[in-house]
Design a protein around this motif. Structure first.
Motif, PDB file in Angstrom:
ATOM      1  N   ILE A 533      -2.010 -14.865  -5.771  1.00 26.78           N
ATOM      2  CA  ILE A 533      -1.598 -14.716  -4.371  1.00 26.78           C
ATOM      3  C   ILE A 533      -2.806 -14.282  -3.554  1.00 26.78           C
ATOM      4  N   ASN A 534      -3.126 -15.046  -2.535  1.00 23.76           N
ATOM      5  CA  ASN A 534      -4.260 -14.710  -1.679  1.00 23.76           C
ATOM      6  C   ASN A 534      -3.836 -13.855  -0.485  1.00 23.76           C
ATOM      7  N   SER A 535      -2.720 -14.210   0.141  1.00 22.19           N
ATOM      8  CA  SER A 535      -2.262 -13.449   1.305  1.00 22.19           C
ATOM      9  C   SER A 535      -0.816 -13.797   1.614  1.00 22.19           C
ATOM     10  N   ILE A 536      -0.153 -12.909   2.397  1.00 27.10           N
ATOM     11  CA  ILE A 536       1.216 -13.132   2.862  1.00 27.10           C
ATOM     12  C   ILE A 536       1.231 -12.949   4.373  1.00 27.10           C
ATOM     13  N   THR A 537       1.877 -13.871   5.061  1.00 31.98           N
ATOM     14  CA  THR A 537       1.982 -13.796   6.516  1.00 31.98           C
ATOM     15  C   THR A 537       3.402 -13.423   6.917  1.00 31.98           C
ATOM     16  N   VAL A 538       3.535 -12.306   7.689  1.00 31.56           N
ATOM     17  CA  VAL A 538       4.819 -11.849   8.200  1.00 31.56           C
ATOM     18  C   VAL A 538       4.716 -11.756   9.713  1.00 31.56           C
ATOM     19  N   SER A 539       5.702 -12.304  10.413  1.00 27.50           N
ATOM     20  CA  SER A 539       5.667 -12.275  11.878  1.00 27.50           C
ATOM     21  C   SER A 539       5.755 -10.838  12.380  1.00 27.50           C
ATOM     22  N   ASN A 540       4.819 -10.477  13.274  1.00 28.80           N
ATOM     23  CA  ASN A 540       4.789  -9.182  13.971  1.00 28.80           C
ATOM     24  C   ASN A 540       4.612  -7.983  13.035  1.00 28.80           C
ATOM     25  N   ALA A 541       4.086  -8.225  11.826  1.00 29.02           N
ATOM     26  CA  ALA A 541       3.901  -7.119  10.880  1.00 29.02           C
ATOM     27  C   ALA A 541       2.703  -7.398   9.977  1.00 29.02           C
ATOM     28  N   ASN A 542       2.208  -6.347   9.326  1.00 36.02           N
ATOM     29  CA  ASN A 542       1.095  -6.442   8.388  1.00 36.02           C
ATOM     30  C   ASN A 542       1.584  -6.168   6.974  1.00 36.02           C
ATOM     31  N   VAL A 543       0.948  -6.855   5.996  1.00 30.61           N
ATOM     32  CA  VAL A 543       1.277  -6.670   4.585  1.00 30.61           C
ATOM     33  C   VAL A 543      -0.002  -6.395   3.824  1.00 30.61           C
ATOM     34  N   VAL A 544       0.011  -5.381   2.981  1.00 26.83           N
ATOM     35  CA  VAL A 544      -1.133  -5.066   2.125  1.00 26.83           C
ATOM     36  C   VAL A 544      -0.745  -5.381   0.685  1.00 26.83           C
ATOM     37  N   LEU A 545      -1.501  -6.313   0.060  1.00 25.93           N
ATOM     38  CA  LEU A 545      -1.247  -6.672  -1.336  1.00 25.93           C
ATOM     39  C   LEU A 545      -2.031  -5.731  -2.241  1.00 25.93           C
ATOM     40  N   GLN A 546      -1.333  -5.050  -3.123  1.00 23.92           N
ATOM     41  CA  GLN A 546      -2.001  -4.177  -4.069  1.00 23.92           C
ATOM     42  C   GLN A 546      -2.358  -4.903  -5.357  1.00 23.92           C
ATOM     43  N   LYS A 547      -1.827  -6.115  -5.536  1.00 28.02           N
ATOM     44  CA  LYS A 547      -2.103  -6.912  -6.729  1.00 28.02           C
ATOM     45  C   LYS A 547      -2.086  -8.377  -6.341  1.00 28.02           C
ATOM     46  N   ASN A 548      -3.112  -9.109  -6.780  1.00 28.57           N
ATOM     47  CA  ASN A 548      -3.235 -10.501  -6.348  1.00 28.57           C
ATOM     48  C   ASN A 548      -2.816 -11.513  -7.412  1.00 28.57           C
ATOM     49  N   GLU A 549      -2.700 -11.091  -8.646  1.00 30.05           N
ATOM     50  CA  GLU A 549      -2.346 -12.024  -9.717  1.00 30.05           C
ATOM     51  C   GLU A 549      -1.138 -11.496 -10.480  1.00 30.05           C
ATOM     52  N   LEU A 550      -0.175 -12.386 -10.714  1.00 31.22           N
ATOM     53  CA  LEU A 550       1.036 -12.037 -11.447  1.00 31.22           C
ATOM     54  C   LEU A 550       1.147 -12.901 -12.697  1.00 31.22           C
ATOM     55  N   ALA A 551       1.478 -12.271 -13.807  1.00 30.27           N
ATOM     56  CA  ALA A 551       1.748 -13.027 -15.023  1.00 30.27           C
ATOM     57  C   ALA A 551       3.131 -13.665 -14.916  1.00 30.27           C
ATOM     58  N   SER A 552       3.401 -14.619 -15.798  1.00 31.66           N
ATOM     59  CA  SER A 552       4.699 -15.293 -15.766  1.00 31.66           C
ATOM     60  C   SER A 552       5.827 -14.281 -15.937  1.00 31.66           C
ATOM     61  N   ASN A 553       6.844 -14.386 -15.061  1.00 33.01           N
ATOM     62  CA  ASN A 553       8.021 -13.508 -15.031  1.00 33.01           C
ATOM     63  C   ASN A 553       7.715 -12.078 -14.585  1.00 33.01           C
ATOM     64  N   GLU A 554       6.526 -11.833 -14.057  1.00 28.05           N
ATOM     65  CA  GLU A 554       6.201 -10.511 -13.524  1.00 28.05           C
ATOM     66  C   GLU A 554       6.663 -10.424 -12.069  1.00 28.05           C
ATOM     67  N   GLU A 555       7.135  -9.231 -11.658  1.00 31.78           N
ATOM     68  CA  GLU A 555       7.612  -9.009 -10.297  1.00 31.78           C
ATOM     69  C   GLU A 555       6.954  -7.762  -9.709  1.00 31.78           C
TER      70      GLU A 555
END
Length: 733
Positions: A533-555
């Motif tokens: 995951i490189n980035s997430i876009t949310v209208s009128n809000a900011n998101v900070v990703l603490q982790k950019n890579e997820l293994a299969s079935n990871e949440e």
């Protein structure tokens, strides 16, 4: 001649024509192509000197070209015979030791003059050897072209890629071959190799071994039938003798062969019929019987042609039978998914009220002729003792939500529907969407072939659909009993890319937010493969990703916080997109709120903080399905009438599968079926009684003077809004 570079396909076609000339390999054909020649007709029109001056062609090849067109090769100078290879000392060109007298028959077999001759079968002049690399290239490419479906362009590509035998092609992977000769060529090669026995070589004919006694008897009969010619060998017989003994004129024999070729003078050598050596022919120092060469050569040619035709027919029959017996799929539909090894699978741990419809694992295998699928449940599948369990698979053929039936954010063109109870499948159908309104569930029509089998908690099947561009599919399973429906929707859609990122958003803010307030909680789940995951876009809000890579079935769960915005204005907060290397599926609910403070008065804008000062009525929960279970309501009537309603689920969500699955009646009444538009809409109605005559005992029939307001919606959107006016109990539109 001017040079005109054509496309690669045109070039290969021209080279294929040029190599029809005996003695011209691909390398020499390329020389002619580079010199500007594009057809056999252009070669025919060219003079001998023009051809001989082409680098790499010379007079030898120019002679071959002219003789191919039935012309004599004339130039300003006499034709020069190619120099034979230098011979070791002590042996002459006939393979007999220096100083030894040649046999009289061999002396008579010499031509009267050193006239240059060209061997038609080899395509080069006698005594001239073709270039080793060119000869090897031609042989290898010819071997590759014996594979059905592999023409000259494909064969040349395989040679240029470094392959030198069919055995090397056998060891190459399908992916490697596909990169060189595309999917069609790779499939042809692998299909051909599969029908070849390990000990067989393509293009090699098996010879039937005869007993030694039979061969000896045939030799004696032929010797008696063939007349002998004293003192001279016919030219054709001389050539036949060379071919039988495997020695070409101008080629140095093996040392062991030289010993065999030496003829002692002091002793007569006897043959099987006891004829003295002087009565036998001697060709290049080798002894051979004299026979009638013309009839024998004709018989041999006929045998070779017959064997070739038979081999081709047998091979073609094998290929046809092999294709007929070739299975359509790598998986067998039997309810056992052991043969799904290597196919990515999707896990789903979301809640379901019944184990028989709680899908925990599912997948699809997209193939050329069909789409295979399976679903695995927590309990035994199709185990309903009362009612009906149904598996729905909606397939979006082009990944376009604006085409096909609208469901779960997709646009489905195809649907699989499998129903059952008592641990058995009772119906399975495939359907195609044909409607213009993408909400009309009545626009599904029967289509194609579908098959399904079950085993314990697994259902496995296929649907035959032609090649799809960018397919995606969603799995839904439901249980219907007494008009009540319980359903589970699998969140991750299946696609050929397999790796999927499921984005589930949940609005958690109040009616009014400030900068930095958390407005959305976003769950990111990787399915059927790892996800970056490189980035997430949310209208009128900011998101900070603490982790950019997820293994299969990871949440993981991240939060979106409100930006600094203008006060008193309603803003919507929703996930708009994700920059990732996987297929993205966004689900859940977004929301709206006022920033800073609500406005004065009621404003119709999708935010509800302006109703905070209005007294609301309440209703108990759990007495209806969540999406129509009314929790709060209010009105504000002055010059204009305003109203407010809140439900326990989603307002105007509608029903995406607006049908009730039932078991067939014992004696169904068969008659005409009238399909009416079925949009699966939710309807909200507000009755306004201006006389206040029906308070607490309201019945729509008692409305004497007032208004009826009706809203219809689906997927959280208002589809229509209507109002009717009543006067003295009569409706005035």
């Amino acid at each position: 001649m001017p040079e005109n570079k054509g496309s690669p396909e045109e070039q290969m076609a021209v080279l294929s024509e040029f190599t029809k000339i005996p003695g011209l390999g691909l390398s020499k054909a390329k020389k002619l192509y580079e010199a500007g020649y594009r057809s056999l007709e252009q070669l025919k029109q060219a003079s001998f000197d023009e051809l001989a001056q082409i680098p790499g062609i010379g007079e030898n090849r120019a002679t071959l070209i002219k003789r191919y067109f039935g012309e004599e090769a004339f130039s300003g100078k006499p034709f020069q015979e190619a120099s034979p290879p230098e011979k070791p000392s002590g042996k002459n060109s006939q393979g007999v030791k220096e100083g030894a007298e040649p046999h009289p028959a061999a002396e008579a077999a010499k031509p009267e003059a050193e006239t240059p001759e060209v061997k038609e079968e080899a395509g080069v002049r006698e005594g001239a050897q073709p270039h080793p690399e060119e000869d090897l290239e031609v042989k290898i490419i010819a071997e590759f072209r014996k594979i059905p479906g592999i023409g000259l362009p494909y064969a040349k590509k395989l040679y240029d890629a470094g392959f030198r035998s069919v055995e090397e092609l056998r060891n190459a992977s399908y992916a490697e071959l596909k990169e060189i000769v595309d999917e069609k060529g790779a499939t042809a090669i692998k299909n051909f190799i599969e029908i070849q026995k390990p000990e067989e070589k393509p293009g090699v004919e098996a010879k039937e071994e005869k007993p030694a006694e039979e061969i000896k008897a045939e030799a004696e009969v032929k010797e008696e039938e063939a007349p002998e010619v004293e003192g001279a060998e016919p030219e054709a017989e001389a050539h036949e003798g060379k071919k039988e003994e495997g020695v070409r004129e101008g080629v140095e024999p093996h040392p062991e062969e030289v010993e065999m070729m030496e003829v002692p003078k002091s002793k007569e050598t006897k043959t099987n019929n006891h004829k003295p050596e002087k009565e036998q022919g001697l060709i290049n120092g080798l002894k051979t019987k004299r026979h009638m060469p013309v009839n024998r050569a004709k018989t041999k040619t006929q045998k070779i042609v017959s064997l070739g035709v038979i081999s081709i027919l047998v091979l073609a029959s094998i290929v046809v039978v092999w294709y007929a017996l070739l299975p359509e799929s790598r998986v067998t539909i039997d309810g056992n998914i052991d043969d799904w090894a290597g196919v990515p699978k999707y896990a789903d741990n979301s809640f379901a009220s019944l184990d028989s419809i709680n899908i925990t694992e599912y997948s699809m295998l997209f193939e050329e002729k069909r789409i295979n699928f399976f679903a695995k449940t927590a309990g035994e599948i199709f185990a309903a003792q009362n009612g009906v369990d149904t598996l729905f698979i909606f397939i979006d053929a082009d990944s376009n939500p604006n085409t096909g039936y609208s469901i779960q954010g997709m646009g489905a063109e195809y649907k699989v529907e499998i129903s059952g109870w008592d641990k058995q499948i009772h119906s399975a159908s495939a359907q195609r969407f044909t409607g213009e309104n993408n909400l009309n569930y009545s626009a599904w029509e029967s289509y194609g072939e579908v098959r399904a089998e079950i085993s314990a908690n697994i259902v496995e099947g296929y649907i035959k659909i032609p090649n799809l561009e960018k397919p995606e599919a969603i799995f839904i399973m439901s249980h219907t009993e007494n008009q009540n429906v319980n359903a589970k929707v699998c969140k991750a859609p299946v696609s050929p890319a397999y790796s999927t990122l499921v984005v589930t958003q949940r609005f958690v803010a109040g009616d009014v937010v400030q900068a930095g307030d958390v407005v959305l909680e976003i769950t990111l789940a990787a399915r059927a493969g790892s996800v970056k995951i490189n980035s997430i876009t949310v209208s009128n809000a900011n998101v900070v990703l603490q982790k950019n890579e997820l293994a299969s079935n990871e949440e993981i769960t991240v939060q979106a916080v409100a930006k600094q915005l203008n006060s008193g204005i309603a803003y919507k907060f929703a996930v708009e997109g994700v920059n990732t290397d996987a297929v993205v599926h966004i689900t859940g609910t977004a929301g709206s709120a006022y920033f800073g403070a609500p406005p004065e008065g009621i404003t119709i804008d999708g935010a509800f903080g302006d109703w905070n000062s209005v007294i609301k009525g309440t209703d108990s929960t759990g007495d209806a399905p969540k999406n129509i279970d009314l929790l709060e309501y209010a009105s504000n009537i002055s010059n204009n009438a305003y109203f407010y309603m809140a439900v326990d689920g989603s307002m105007l969500a509608g029903c995406e599968i607006p049908v009730i699955q039932t078991r067939p009646a014992p004696n169904p009444i068969v008659g005409p079926v009238i399909l009416r538009e079925n949009l699966g809409k939710d309807i909200a109605r507000v009755y306004i009684d201006l006389l206040n005559s029906t308070i607490n005992t309201f019945n729509p029939a008692m409305l004497q003077h007032g208004y009826l307001i009706e809203l219809e919606g689906r997927n959280g959107k208002v589809l229509s809004a209507k109002a009717w006016h009543w006067e003295n109990g009569q409706r005035r539109d």
